[in-house]
Design an enzyme around this catalytic site. Sequence first.
Site, PDB file in Angstrom:
ATOM      1  N   VAL A 120       0.847  -1.225  -0.179  1.00 57.56           N
ATOM      2  CA  VAL A 120      -0.175  -0.120   0.133  1.00 57.56           C
ATOM      3  C   VAL A 120       0.943   1.256   0.159  1.00 57.56           C
ATOM      4  O   VAL A 120       1.908   1.382   0.672  1.00 57.56           O
ATOM      5  CB  VAL A 120      -0.914  -0.132   1.381  1.00 57.56           C
ATOM      6  CG1 VAL A 120      -1.544   1.457   1.533  1.00 57.56           C
ATOM      7  CG2 VAL A 120      -1.828  -1.039   1.222  1.00 57.56           C
TER       8      VAL A 120
ATOM      9  N   ALA B 171       0.851   8.755  -2.916  1.00 62.29           N
ATOM     10  CA  ALA B 171       1.228  10.377  -2.705  1.00 62.29           C
ATOM     11  C   ALA B 171       0.542  11.369  -3.620  1.00 62.29           C
ATOM     12  O   ALA B 171       0.297  10.553  -4.589  1.00 62.29           O
ATOM     13  CB  ALA B 171       2.740  10.563  -3.067  1.00 62.29           C
TER      14      ALA B 171
ATOM     15  N   TYR C 295      10.683  10.907  -7.945  1.00 62.77           N
ATOM     16  CA  TYR C 295      10.052  10.022  -7.034  1.00 62.77           C
ATOM     17  C   TYR C 295       9.912  10.575  -5.721  1.00 62.77           C
ATOM     18  O   TYR C 295       9.134  10.295  -4.899  1.00 62.77           O
ATOM     19  CB  TYR C 295      10.970   8.669  -6.689  1.00 62.77           C
ATOM     20  CG  TYR C 295      10.293   7.487  -6.085  1.00 62.77           C
ATOM     21  CD1 TYR C 295       9.356   6.835  -6.793  1.00 62.77           C
ATOM     22  CD2 TYR C 295      10.680   6.833  -4.892  1.00 62.77           C
ATOM     23  CE1 TYR C 295       8.556   5.778  -6.283  1.00 62.77           C
ATOM     24  CE2 TYR C 295       9.965   5.944  -4.465  1.00 62.77           C
ATOM     25  CZ  TYR C 295       9.211   5.478  -5.028  1.00 62.77           C
ATOM     26  OH  TYR C 295       8.395   4.354  -4.247  1.00 62.77           O
TER      27      TYR C 295
ATOM     28  N   LYS D 150       9.713   5.823   1.535  1.00 63.06           N
ATOM     29  CA  LYS D 150      10.078   4.530   1.546  1.00 63.06           C
ATOM     30  C   LYS D 150      11.179   4.293   2.639  1.00 63.06           C
ATOM     31  O   LYS D 150      11.502   3.429   3.090  1.00 63.06           O
ATOM     32  CB  LYS D 150      10.529   4.255   0.041  1.00 63.06           C
ATOM     33  CG  LYS D 150       9.418   4.281  -0.813  1.00 63.06           C
ATOM     34  CD  LYS D 150       8.301   2.956  -0.478  1.00 63.06           C
ATOM     35  CE  LYS D 150       7.301   2.590  -1.439  1.00 63.06           C
ATOM     36  NZ  LYS D 150       6.297   1.703  -0.959  1.00 63.06           N
TER      37      LYS D 150
HETATM   38  P1  NAD Z   1      -1.555  -0.229  -6.997  1.00 63.42           P
HETATM   39  O1  NAD Z   1      -1.946   1.035  -7.494  1.00 63.42           O
HETATM   40  O2  NAD Z   1      -1.842  -1.721  -7.602  1.00 63.42           O
HETATM   41  O3  NAD Z   1      -1.190  -0.775  -5.349  1.00 63.42           O
HETATM   42  C1  NAD Z   1      -1.290   0.326  -4.332  1.00 63.42           C
HETATM   43  C2  NAD Z   1      -2.481   0.067  -3.431  1.00 63.42           C
HETATM   44  O4  NAD Z   1      -2.564   0.968  -2.321  1.00 63.42           O
HETATM   45  C3  NAD Z   1      -3.805  -0.099  -3.949  1.00 63.42           C
HETATM   46  O5  NAD Z   1      -4.588  -1.219  -3.801  1.00 63.42           O
HETATM   47  C4  NAD Z   1      -4.736   1.031  -3.081  1.00 63.42           C
HETATM   48  O6  NAD Z   1      -5.960   0.891  -2.954  1.00 63.42           O
HETATM   49  C5  NAD Z   1      -3.745   0.865  -1.826  1.00 63.42           C
HETATM   50  N1  NAD Z   1      -4.129   2.247  -1.105  1.00 63.42           N
HETATM   51  C6  NAD Z   1      -3.729   3.397  -1.348  1.00 63.42           C
HETATM   52  N2  NAD Z   1      -4.116   4.111  -0.284  1.00 63.42           N
HETATM   53  C7  NAD Z   1      -4.619   3.623   0.609  1.00 63.42           C
HETATM   54  C8  NAD Z   1      -5.265   3.461   1.792  1.00 63.42           C
HETATM   55  N3  NAD Z   1      -5.454   4.647   2.602  1.00 63.42           N
HETATM   56  N4  NAD Z   1      -5.803   2.368   2.633  1.00 63.42           N
HETATM   57  C9  NAD Z   1      -5.619   1.194   2.135  1.00 63.42           C
HETATM   58  N5  NAD Z   1      -5.251   0.982   0.865  1.00 63.42           N
HETATM   59  C10 NAD Z   1      -4.794   2.050   0.120  1.00 63.42           C
HETATM   60  O7  NAD Z   1       0.433  -0.207  -6.947  1.00 63.42           O
HETATM   61  P2  NAD Z   1       1.563  -0.956  -6.861  1.00 63.42           P
HETATM   62  O8  NAD Z   1       2.670  -0.718  -7.633  1.00 63.42           O
HETATM   63  O9  NAD Z   1       1.264  -2.651  -6.852  1.00 63.42           O
HETATM   64  O10 NAD Z   1       1.992  -0.806  -5.422  1.00 63.42           O
HETATM   65  C11 NAD Z   1       1.970  -1.687  -4.400  1.00 63.42           C
HETATM   66  C12 NAD Z   1       3.055  -1.112  -3.507  1.00 63.42           C
HETATM   67  O11 NAD Z   1       4.508  -1.657  -4.153  1.00 63.42           O
HETATM   68  C13 NAD Z   1       3.297   0.142  -3.145  1.00 63.42           C
HETATM   69  O12 NAD Z   1       4.032   0.157  -1.751  1.00 63.42           O
HETATM   70  C14 NAD Z   1       4.416   0.580  -4.010  1.00 63.42           C
HETATM   71  O13 NAD Z   1       5.145   1.816  -3.650  1.00 63.42           O
HETATM   72  C15 NAD Z   1       5.252  -0.599  -4.061  1.00 63.42           C
HETATM   73  N6  NAD Z   1       6.346  -0.637  -5.246  1.00 63.42           N
HETATM   74  C16 NAD Z   1       5.842  -0.398  -6.399  1.00 63.42           C
HETATM   75  C17 NAD Z   1       6.756  -0.517  -7.626  1.00 63.42           C
HETATM   76  C18 NAD Z   1       6.232  -0.276  -8.991  1.00 63.42           C
HETATM   77  O14 NAD Z   1       7.191   0.047  -9.778  1.00 63.42           O
HETATM   78  N7  NAD Z   1       5.033  -0.435  -9.427  1.00 63.42           N
HETATM   79  C19 NAD Z   1       8.209  -0.495  -7.144  1.00 63.42           C
HETATM   80  C20 NAD Z   1       8.371  -0.926  -6.040  1.00 63.42           C
HETATM   81  C21 NAD Z   1       7.556  -0.670  -4.834  1.00 63.42           C
END
Ligand code: NAD
Length: 259
Positions: A95, A98, A158, A165
Amino acid sequence: MNALLKDKNIVVMGVANNRSIAWGITKSLHDAGANLIFTYRQERSKQKLEKLLDKNQIDAKLVVACDVEDDDSIKQAFQEIGDDAGTIHGLVHSVAFANTDELKGDYADTSRDGYLLAQNISSYSLVAVTREARKYMSEGGGIVTQTYLGSERVVPNYNVMGVAKAALEASVRYLAEDVGKDGIRVNAVSAGPIRTLSAKGVSGFNEKMSVIEEKAPLRRQVDQDQVGDATLFLLSDLARGVTGEVLHVDSGFHIVAGS
Ligand code: NAD
């Protein structure tokens, strides 16, 4: 199919759609025999999740609402999960949020509200959910969150999320110390860039992806399934000696000088 998490109750937070990293994790955990419990924030995500589960013939043990910005919502969700499942053996925190306009330009222009919002949802939420989940993790287990290289290095655009993070990774270490005595391990996966809904909000994201193919030792992109398998490892007994760790799943990009 393997049996690494057979009969284990694992909570997955953060499936928004089939591109979500949490969805890749779901598939790995399901293949390992876990009983899956999901939390969602918006009704829209719940519907998408239910369709996905149906299509992939995955039965959820439970699906509950949880807004990580709200302590009462977190408490209520974990109370419901505890009442239903009895014991929680693992938790996936995937989750983050920003404001899009804080994910471009100068970091120095970050607003106070934008800073606090990113920290609140993307970092503090791990502390709050660990506190609630711990009450039901009486047999020990694993907690895994998702982070990104922007915590360690300056990655253009970022910005505020990189700082959130960094706090998240520090929290992993402090939480690992707190709950280690209860046999609970806390770790993070630091994934390379993956095209998801959240990633769309980061300006210049395509360049971050192409540089992986160009410069990372493995010369290939990272996907949700690779993150899913690494998260499975960290949740499973195979990683029983690992806690407070940040495991990079980025084709090795983070070791390259000038990357
Ligand atoms: P995504 O948008 O599919 O997932 C983000 C999730 O956060 C969503 O399900 C959203 O509902 C949830 N969320 C946001 N605000 C919330 C709240 N107030 N309460 C509950 N849930 C909430 O995108 P993703 O890329 O799968 O992101 C998942 C994680 O992976 C994040 O922490 C992201 O920073 C991290 N991440 C992503 C990448 C990338 O390149 N996509 C790389 C490294 C890390």
